[in-house]
Design a protein around this motif. Structure first.
Motif, short mmCIF file in Angstrom:
data_model
loop_
_atom_site.label_atom_id
_atom_site.label_comp_id
_atom_site.label_asym_id
_atom_site.label_seq_id
_atom_site.Cartn_x
_atom_site.Cartn_y
_atom_site.Cartn_z
N HIS A 1 -4.45 1.89 -1.48
CA HIS A 1 -4.48 2.14 -2.89
C HIS A 1 -4.23 3.69 -3.11
CE1 HIS A 1 -8.48 3.68 -1.82
NE2 HIS A 1 -8.46 4.15 -3.12
N VAL B 1 -0.85 4.62 -3.48
CA VAL B 1 -0.19 4.12 -4.97
C VAL B 1 -0.53 5.14 -6.15
CG1 VAL B 1 -0.31 2.19 -6.70
CG2 VAL B 1 -0.10 1.77 -4.42
N ILE C 1 -2.70 -1.71 -13.94
CA ILE C 1 -1.48 -1.68 -13.31
C ILE C 1 -1.64 -1.13 -11.76
CG2 ILE C 1 0.89 -0.83 -13.26
CD1 ILE C 1 0.89 -0.88 -16.18
N VAL D 1 -0.81 -3.32 -8.38
CA VAL D 1 0.05 -2.91 -7.41
C VAL D 1 -0.55 -2.74 -5.85
CG1 VAL D 1 1.85 -1.21 -6.66
CG2 VAL D 1 1.64 -2.11 -8.95
N SER D 2 -1.72 -2.15 -6.22
CA SER D 2 -2.26 -1.78 -4.64
C SER D 2 -2.80 -3.22 -4.15
CB SER D 2 -3.66 -1.17 -5.29
OG SER D 2 -3.18 0.34 -5.55
N LEU E 1 0.33 -5.17 -2.82
CA LEU E 1 0.72 -4.38 -1.60
C LEU E 1 -0.30 -4.76 -0.43
CD1 LEU E 1 2.11 -0.99 -2.88
CD2 LEU E 1 3.38 -3.01 -1.98
#
Length: 380
Positions: A313, A316, A341, A345-346, A349
């Motif tokens: 995280h 990111v 967002i 995304v974290s 991934l």
């Protein structure tokens, strides 16, 4: 980290065998609530970094600071939990090299991949500090937290893995000691660990040493020891702490006391009592089939992803800084949008890391030995 699926038993961790100092029949059973709680700790660390990156300004920033300014204590929770889970899953027949092999298989695949991503970012993104070869080697070997100028190089959150590596090295001696001490001796060792935290807190707050206690692996060992002690008492059926609700209440109180103390290691003293009570309370709730919010399947699944989430995280957020600028201090709507967002995304991934790196990497490193004897599965 526990990757167990939800499972309960109505057999309490007590009985004549436990009272006689023998391990409870419940020892080693899965404790899904601990996996769920691990996600909450990872989420606190994420919130802390959102606060540090200054996504919110004005009233929004003050609220985020109030809610997550003490989020670094999530790492202390990881340390206590690690000691508990390793002791809970330890067996008398475990071999030291086999234990270390499982630990390497558990953390190294994700560590190396995120380290490589961090290194790539230093040479492709602007304003990224570039490590020296010595710093990079220390990161690879998980030694960088022993020297404070290096502890935040490359993927900064990996400093806690350097502490965990030290704990893993010490654990075979610790579990041997706990088995020899029995319940009363283990409780005395726990009291000594609490005293050590209090002394180290005072030393750090008053700058008695040039060492930074917050990131120094030896200074974080007492938290790991306390987790191990409480697990040993549960295994022996000698744990008599409060229930889940009272323990959670004490944890929350300690969490919001953190802003009142000197920043850094001192926060450990605020939340330690809550964590040391909450983790065994959640374990006992699982063993006895008592209600637990943390045992629900979505929480357990997020807990399974929490290590990968923790490791990815911050990368990111650092990548996002190239688009958003340093401490943009958005209003609440824009700050929430950017946070959602970054979180999405974290999380995405982390799922990729878990499914494509963590699980297959562990299987690869723990594959069947040439002798035909199957390797033990990682237990944390």
């Amino acid at each position: 980290m526990s990757t167990a699926t939800p499972r309960t038993t109505r057999t309490p961790p007590t009985g004549t065998g436990a009272a006689a100092g023998k391990p409870s029949p419940s020892a080693g059973r899965s404790l899904p609530s601990l996996t769920g709680l691990r996600w909450i700790a990872a989420l606190l660390v994420f919130g802390l970094h959102v606060n540090n990156f200054g996504y919110f300004g004005g009233a929004g920033g003050r609220i985020v600071f109030w809610a997550f300014g003490a989020g670094a204590t999530g790492v202390s929770f990881f340390f206590v939990l690690s000691g508990f889970v390793l002791t809970w899953s330890a067996r008398p027949g475990d071999r030291v090299l086999g234990f270390w092999r499982r630990r390497i298989a558990r953390i190294y695949p994700v560590h190396l991949v995120t380290l490589a991503l961090a290194l790539l970012m230093t040479y492709t993104l602007a304003h990224q500090p570039k490590p020296t070869p010595t710093q990079a080697a220390a990161n690879v070997l998980l030694l960088h937290s022993w020297w404070h100028p290096w502890w935040q190089t490359l993927n900064p959150v990996s400093w806690s893995l350097a502490c965990e590596a030290f704990f893993y090295a010490a654990f075979p001696l610790l579990i041997l000691l706990l088995r020899r001490l029995g319940a009363r001796g283990s409780a005395a060792l726990g009291a000594a660990a609490v005293a050590a935290v209090l002394v180290l807190t005072r030393a750090d707050a008053h700058h008695w040493t040039t060492l930074s206690m917050y990131s120094f692996p030896a200074a974080r060992l007492p938290e790991f020891v306390l987790g191990a002690v409480t697990a040993r008492l549960v295994v022996l059926g000698r744990w008599h702490g409060p229930g889940l609700e009272a323990s959670l209440g004490l944890t929350i109180i300690g969490y919001f006391l953190v802003p009142q103390v000197t920043p850094g290691y001192s926060a450990t003293a605020c939340t330690l009592a809550g964590f040391v009570l909450l983790i065994p309370a959640a374990a006992v709730a699982d063993l006895r089939g008592l209600p637990s919010l943390w045992r629900h399947r979505p929480m357990v699944r997020l807990g399974e992803l929490s290590f990968a989430f923790y490791m990815i995280h911050l990368l990111v957020l650092r990548a996002g800084r190239n688009l958003l600028g340093t401490k943009p201090h958005f209003g609440v709507p824009a700050g929430l949008a950017v946070t959602v967002i970054a979180f999405a995304v974290s999380l995405a991934l982390s799922w990729v890391l878990y499914e494509a790196v963590e699980r297959p990497g562990r299987r690869l490193l723990l594959r069947r030995r040439p002798t035909g004897r199957p390797a033990a599965e990682a237990r944390e």
